[in-house]
Design an enzyme around this catalytic site. Structure first.
Site, PDB file in Angstrom:
ATOM      1  NE  ARG A  56      11.025  28.779 -46.519  1.00 57.62           N
ATOM      2  CZ  ARG A  56      11.687  28.831 -47.689  1.00 57.62           C
ATOM      3  NH1 ARG A  56      12.866  29.407 -47.768  1.00 57.62           N
ATOM      4  NH2 ARG A  56      11.186  28.325 -48.787  1.00 57.62           N
ATOM      5  CG  HIS A 104      13.034  29.834 -32.286  1.00 52.75           C
ATOM      6  ND1 HIS A 104      13.122  28.506 -32.603  1.00 52.75           N
ATOM      7  CD2 HIS A 104      13.663  29.961 -31.089  1.00 52.75           C
ATOM      8  CE1 HIS A 104      13.778  27.852 -31.645  1.00 52.75           C
ATOM      9  NE2 HIS A 104      14.103  28.721 -30.704  1.00 52.75           N
TER      10      HIS A 104
HETATM   11  N1  APR Z   1       3.510  15.568 -37.080  1.00 53.42           N
HETATM   12  C1  APR Z   1       4.255  15.670 -35.960  1.00 53.42           C
HETATM   13  N2  APR Z   1       5.601  15.701 -35.966  1.00 53.42           N
HETATM   14  C2  APR Z   1       6.213  15.614 -37.164  1.00 53.42           C
HETATM   15  C3  APR Z   1       5.504  15.513 -38.383  1.00 53.42           C
HETATM   16  C4  APR Z   1       4.078  15.492 -38.303  1.00 53.42           C
HETATM   17  N3  APR Z   1       3.309  15.394 -39.399  1.00 53.42           N
HETATM   18  N4  APR Z   1       6.406  15.450 -39.395  1.00 53.42           N
HETATM   19  C5  APR Z   1       7.625  15.531 -38.831  1.00 53.42           C
HETATM   20  N5  APR Z   1       7.519  15.621 -37.490  1.00 53.42           N
HETATM   21  C6  APR Z   1       8.561  15.741 -36.475  1.00 53.42           C
HETATM   22  C7  APR Z   1       9.908  15.158 -36.836  1.00 53.42           C
HETATM   23  O1  APR Z   1       9.923  13.747 -36.556  1.00 53.42           O
HETATM   24  C8  APR Z   1      10.840  15.924 -35.909  1.00 53.42           C
HETATM   25  O2  APR Z   1      10.951  15.316 -34.630  1.00 53.42           O
HETATM   26  O3  APR Z   1       8.809  17.116 -36.270  1.00 53.42           O
HETATM   27  C9  APR Z   1      10.120  17.285 -35.757  1.00 53.42           C
HETATM   28  C10 APR Z   1      10.765  18.403 -36.523  1.00 53.42           C
HETATM   29  O4  APR Z   1      12.011  18.670 -35.971  1.00 53.42           O
HETATM   30  P1  APR Z   1      12.910  19.874 -36.515  1.00 53.42           P
HETATM   31  O5  APR Z   1      12.895  19.844 -38.012  1.00 53.42           O
HETATM   32  O6  APR Z   1      14.226  19.799 -35.829  1.00 53.42           O
HETATM   33  O7  APR Z   1      12.104  21.183 -36.059  1.00 53.42           O
HETATM   34  P2  APR Z   1      12.114  21.934 -34.670  1.00 53.42           P
HETATM   35  O8  APR Z   1      12.314  20.984 -33.529  1.00 53.42           O
HETATM   36  O9  APR Z   1      10.911  22.792 -34.660  1.00 53.42           O
HETATM   37  O10 APR Z   1      13.398  22.845 -34.830  1.00 53.42           O
HETATM   38  C11 APR Z   1      13.713  23.730 -33.796  1.00 53.42           C
HETATM   39  O11 APR Z   1      15.509  24.700 -35.028  1.00 53.42           O
HETATM   40  O12 APR Z   1      16.065  25.254 -37.187  1.00 53.42           O
HETATM   41  C12 APR Z   1      15.769  25.750 -35.932  1.00 53.42           C
HETATM   42  O13 APR Z   1      14.853  27.790 -35.227  1.00 53.42           O
HETATM   43  C13 APR Z   1      14.559  26.635 -35.975  1.00 53.42           C
HETATM   44  O14 APR Z   1      12.589  26.632 -34.598  1.00 53.42           O
HETATM   45  C14 APR Z   1      13.513  25.806 -35.262  1.00 53.42           C
HETATM   46  C15 APR Z   1      14.344  24.982 -34.303  1.00 53.42           C
END
Ligand code: APR
Length: 230
Positions: A56, A104
């Protein structure tokens, strides 16, 4: 200057080539998240966890900030901006944001596995089995894993309470306590949510939903904010 607070998640780095978590169906680069991002996973197989984060870290080192990160950094010309990010890359800083809180943790830091206050900057270097802290314990990534406390959450909540404008971008709002920060924003403050797949938000008061990717959505918001609040 008005106080502008941003809560960002994996989606803001997606267009820099760093995959999000939940879009991949609960798997993270082919691993169950609990295997690679929990204290239990670390105890069971530290080598796998170190290898996972080494990969990563290398991927993040190769990534460049995108126009979304840059649009947020440009808002510092007109607003007092704090970015609260769930991301472990440093693309907000690379884009020029000067106040970034990493809820995080950070890929570019290692920490002692017996003393969470012993933190070392490692830049883009790997952490290997046998790399020890000054007290002689194995170094681990300075990442907040599932089931662990989030040390920066109180500070982030206090800052969210001061927001005149709050931007949520690229987060599924599925992980607590980060997702609860939106509840600290004053009732009269303006909230923007940028996501191509809108997360669930219970109270829609004073919220503008921007159904777009981070790059286009944040550029649009930056123009709107600079025009309306200047
Ligand atoms: N622009 C904006 N948003 C986007 C894009 C983009 N190009 N592509 C995807 N997304 C959105 C998705 O629709 C989703 O709502 O980004 C979000 C990603 O969500 P997650 O994968 O759940 O990520 P996140 O919310 O940051 O996760 C939170 O979970 O796994 C743990 O600790 C880890 O910090 C992380 C936490």
């Amino acid at each position: 200057m008005l106080k502008l607070v941003v809560l960002s998640g994996a989606g803001v780095s997606a267009e820099s080539g760093i995959p999000t978590f939940r879009d991949a169906g609960g798997l993270w680069e082919g691993h169950d998240v609990m295997e690679v991002a929990s204290p239990q996973g670390w105890q069971k197989n530290p080598e796998l966890v170190l290898d996972f984060y080494n990969k990563r870290r290398a991927a993040a080192a190769a990534a460049k900030p995108n126009e979304g990160h840059l649009a947020l950094a440009s808002l510092e010309e007109d607003f007092d901006v704090t970015v609260i990010t769930q991301n472990i890359d440093n693309l907000h800083e690379q884009a020029g944001s000067s106040n970034v809180i990493h809820l995080h943790g950070l890929l570019s830091q290692a920490r002692s596995s017996i003393d969470e206050n012993m933190i070392y900057d490692i830049g883009t270097k790997d952490i290997n089995l046998g790399d020890l802290c000054k007290k002689g314990s194995q170094l681990r990534p300075n990442i907040v894993w599932f089931g662990e406390m989030v040390p920066m959450i109180e500070k982030a909540a206090k800052i969210s309470e001061q927001a005149d404008i709050f931007i949520v971008v690229g987060t599924s709002l599925a992980v607590y306590p980060a997702a609860s920060l939106i509840d600290y924003v004053p009732y009269t403050s303006k909230i923007y949510v940028v996501d191509p797949n809108m997360p669930y938000i219970k109270d829609k008061h004073n919220i503008k939903l921007v159904n777009a990717k981070a790059t286009t959505g944040l550029k649009e918001i930056a123009v709107e904010l600079k025009a309306n609040y200047h």
